[in-house]
Design a protein around this motif. Structure first.
Motif, PDB file in Angstrom:
ATOM      1  N   PHE A 116       0.689  -1.319   0.011  1.00 55.93           N
ATOM      2  CA  PHE A 116      -0.063   0.082  -0.137  1.00 55.93           C
ATOM      3  C   PHE A 116       0.785   1.422   0.056  1.00 55.93           C
ATOM      4  CE2 PHE A 116      -2.297   3.273   2.575  1.00 55.93           C
ATOM      5  CZ  PHE A 116      -3.195   3.579   1.515  1.00 55.93           C
ATOM      6  N   LEU A 117       1.812   1.303   1.039  1.00 56.63           N
ATOM      7  CA  LEU A 117       2.650   2.428   0.832  1.00 56.63           C
ATOM      8  C   LEU A 117       3.525   2.672  -0.260  1.00 56.63           C
ATOM      9  CD1 LEU A 117       3.926   1.988   4.763  1.00 56.63           C
ATOM     10  CD2 LEU A 117       2.221   3.904   3.855  1.00 56.63           C
ATOM     11  N   GLY A 118       3.936   1.580  -0.710  1.00 57.63           N
ATOM     12  CA  GLY A 118       4.790   1.361  -2.110  1.00 57.63           C
ATOM     13  C   GLY A 118       4.156   2.294  -3.200  1.00 57.63           C
ATOM     14  N   ILE A 119       2.647   1.537  -3.440  1.00 61.14           N
ATOM     15  CA  ILE A 119       1.869   2.140  -4.609  1.00 61.14           C
ATOM     16  C   ILE A 119       1.667   3.588  -4.367  1.00 61.14           C
ATOM     17  CG2 ILE A 119      -0.414   1.887  -5.171  1.00 61.14           C
ATOM     18  CD1 ILE A 119      -0.420  -1.012  -5.241  1.00 61.14           C
ATOM     19  N   GLY A 121       7.901  -2.262   0.588  1.00 63.64           N
ATOM     20  CA  GLY A 121       7.324  -1.007   0.197  1.00 63.64           C
ATOM     21  C   GLY A 121       8.375  -0.242  -1.134  1.00 63.64           C
ATOM     22  N   ARG A 122       9.513  -0.434  -0.826  1.00 58.28           N
ATOM     23  CA  ARG A 122      10.637  -0.096  -1.999  1.00 58.28           C
ATOM     24  C   ARG A 122      10.692  -0.955  -3.229  1.00 58.28           C
ATOM     25  NH1 ARG A 122      16.452   1.090   1.026  1.00 58.28           N
ATOM     26  NH2 ARG A 122      16.698   2.080  -1.350  1.00 58.28           N
ATOM     27  N   LEU A 123      10.419  -2.107  -2.923  1.00 58.30           N
ATOM     28  CA  LEU A 123      10.115  -3.120  -4.299  1.00 58.30           C
ATOM     29  C   LEU A 123       9.078  -2.508  -4.978  1.00 58.30           C
ATOM     30  CD1 LEU A 123      11.269  -5.701  -5.853  1.00 58.30           C
ATOM     31  CD2 LEU A 123       9.340  -6.845  -4.249  1.00 58.30           C
ATOM     32  N   VAL A 177       4.606  13.227  -1.125  1.00 52.99           N
ATOM     33  CA  VAL A 177       4.212  12.058  -0.510  1.00 52.99           C
ATOM     34  C   VAL A 177       5.363  10.943  -0.597  1.00 52.99           C
ATOM     35  CG1 VAL A 177       2.514  10.215  -0.770  1.00 52.99           C
ATOM     36  CG2 VAL A 177       1.749  12.435  -1.229  1.00 52.99           C
ATOM     37  N   ASP A 178       6.024  10.920  -1.764  1.00 52.36           N
ATOM     38  CA  ASP A 178       7.100  10.061  -2.122  1.00 52.36           C
ATOM     39  C   ASP A 178       8.245  10.296  -1.016  1.00 52.36           C
ATOM     40  OD1 ASP A 178       8.634   8.019  -3.298  1.00 52.36           O
ATOM     41  OD2 ASP A 178       9.177   9.254  -4.807  1.00 52.36           O
ATOM     42  N   ALA A 179       8.577  11.424  -0.876  1.00 54.34           N
ATOM     43  CA  ALA A 179       9.575  11.871  -0.202  1.00 54.34           C
ATOM     44  C   ALA A 179       9.307  11.419   1.331  1.00 54.34           C
ATOM     45  CB  ALA A 179       9.587  13.246  -0.267  1.00 54.34           C
ATOM     46  N   ILE A 180       8.145  11.645   1.564  1.00 56.16           N
ATOM     47  CA  ILE A 180       7.943  11.356   3.251  1.00 56.16           C
ATOM     48  C   ILE A 180       8.127   9.934   3.357  1.00 56.16           C
ATOM     49  CG2 ILE A 180       6.149  11.105   5.086  1.00 56.16           C
ATOM     50  CD1 ILE A 180       5.296  13.960   4.118  1.00 56.16           C
ATOM     51  N   ILE A 181       7.310   8.978   2.632  1.00 57.72           N
ATOM     52  CA  ILE A 181       7.480   7.509   2.730  1.00 57.72           C
ATOM     53  C   ILE A 181       8.844   7.254   2.617  1.00 57.72           C
ATOM     54  CG2 ILE A 181       6.471   5.427   1.819  1.00 57.72           C
ATOM     55  CD1 ILE A 181       3.901   6.916   1.130  1.00 57.72           C
ATOM     56  N   SER A 182       9.494   7.598   1.584  1.00 60.51           N
ATOM     57  CA  SER A 182      10.901   6.998   1.205  1.00 60.51           C
ATOM     58  C   SER A 182      11.498   7.162   2.367  1.00 60.51           C
ATOM     59  CB  SER A 182      11.312   7.604  -0.283  1.00 60.51           C
ATOM     60  OG  SER A 182      10.403   7.295  -1.154  1.00 60.51           O
TER      61      SER A 182
END
Length: 298
Positions: A116-119, A175-177, A128-133
């Motif tokens: 979910f987080l990766g998608i 998530g990263r994958l 959004v990508d910056a925070i999750i990454s």
């Protein structure tokens, strides 16, 4: 009309064959890998053992008989007994249930959350990508076992909390994958076409992007189960996972470490069970990666 019906049937059969052929070809390729089949056989064996344990275990995992403590393997106790006179064979069988349960459900939890987080990170990008990454990077900066210990220390030592800890520390891997897969898939023409006709993001994510990201999740999940079993055993060995008298393999190793010279069988058989189970999932995961990963086919 008969000729038209016959031609229609041929067309439908060809379409069905094209639809099913990728998975059929993958299975055929998997069957050609002998090591992968060995791994699959080991995994099926332990799953089968876990299912029928109450039917084949000669003793209960809690049954104690102090007069028979530390007995060597014999016809009465195939794997010998431990320091409380409990039958090690029965405890190893019940331990298969626990280790597989922790492995499957911890990976399922981390796969769902990580996917979910990766998608979301890969599709929406920007802040959004910056925070999750960055969250993933922080989690990956810690050794996984130390992070698991920290989680269990906060929640309290127990098998359920160990499962939660293992699920948490594996979220960044999924998530990263998935994020990297989404970044490539969302550039495909059919995704751009879906956006152009006004299709909602939710439909694009779960009907187009997610199905095309399943393959790496399956491979990573299979390999992650092996890692989860080792991590559960490590937490049990440190006294932060399953608690006595639960017959978890890592806990059994911890309870028997004082008898390495006097009764080596108390450590050998739980350790062998861990090794074989992990080996099975690793061999099967490597086989799936060779079959499902396009880069391995080049």
């Amino acid at each position: 009309m008969a000729e038209l019906a016959k031609n229609s049937k041929v067309i439908i059969d060809n379409v069905d064959e094209k639809i099913t052929s990728p998975w059929k070809e993958a299975w055929q390729s998997f069957c050609k890998n002998r090591l992968a089949l060995v791994g699959l056989g080991i995994v099926i064996f332990f799953i089968f053992i876990a299912i029928i344990t109450p039917l084949i275990a000669p003793y209960g995992f809690k049954e104690q008989e102090l007069s028979k403590r530390l007995l060597a393997p014999s016809s009465e106790h195939w794997f010998g007994t431990d320091d409380f006179g409990r039958d090690i064979f029965s405890r190893v069988l019940y331990g298969a249930r626990i280790s597989l349960w922790v492995g499957f459900f911890s990976v399922l939890g981390s796969a769902v959350a990580g996917t979910f987080l990766g998608i979301v990170a890969g599709y929406y990008g920007r802040w959004v990508d910056a925070i999750i990454s960055r969250i993933f990077d922080i989690m990956l900066a810690f050794p996984s076992i130390l992070l698991a210990i920290a989680v269990v220390a906060i929640l309290g030592p127990s098998l359920q909390n160990a499962l939660i800890a293992i699920a948490v520390i594996n979220i960044p891997n999924f998530g990263r994958l998935v994020r990297s897969k989404v970044l490539s898939v969302k550039q495909e023409e059919y995704i751009m076409a879906a956006r152009a006709v006004g299709m909602k993001d939710q439909r694009i994510l779960f009907h187009h992007i997610l199905p095309n990201s399943v393959t790496p999740i399956i491979v990573q999940g299979t390999l992650a189960i092996a890692t989860a079993i080792i991590e559960a055993a490590a937490l049990g060995f440190l006294g932060m996972g399953a608690q006595a008298p639960t017959p978890e393999w890592g806990k059994m190793l911890a309870d028997s470490k004082s008898y390495l010279v006097q009764a080596p069988w108390t450590l050998f058989f739980p350790g062998l069970a861990i090794m074989l189970t992990v080996l099975g999932f690793n061999l099967m995961g490597d086989g799936l990666r060779d079959v499902l990963d396009p880069k391995m086919k080049e």
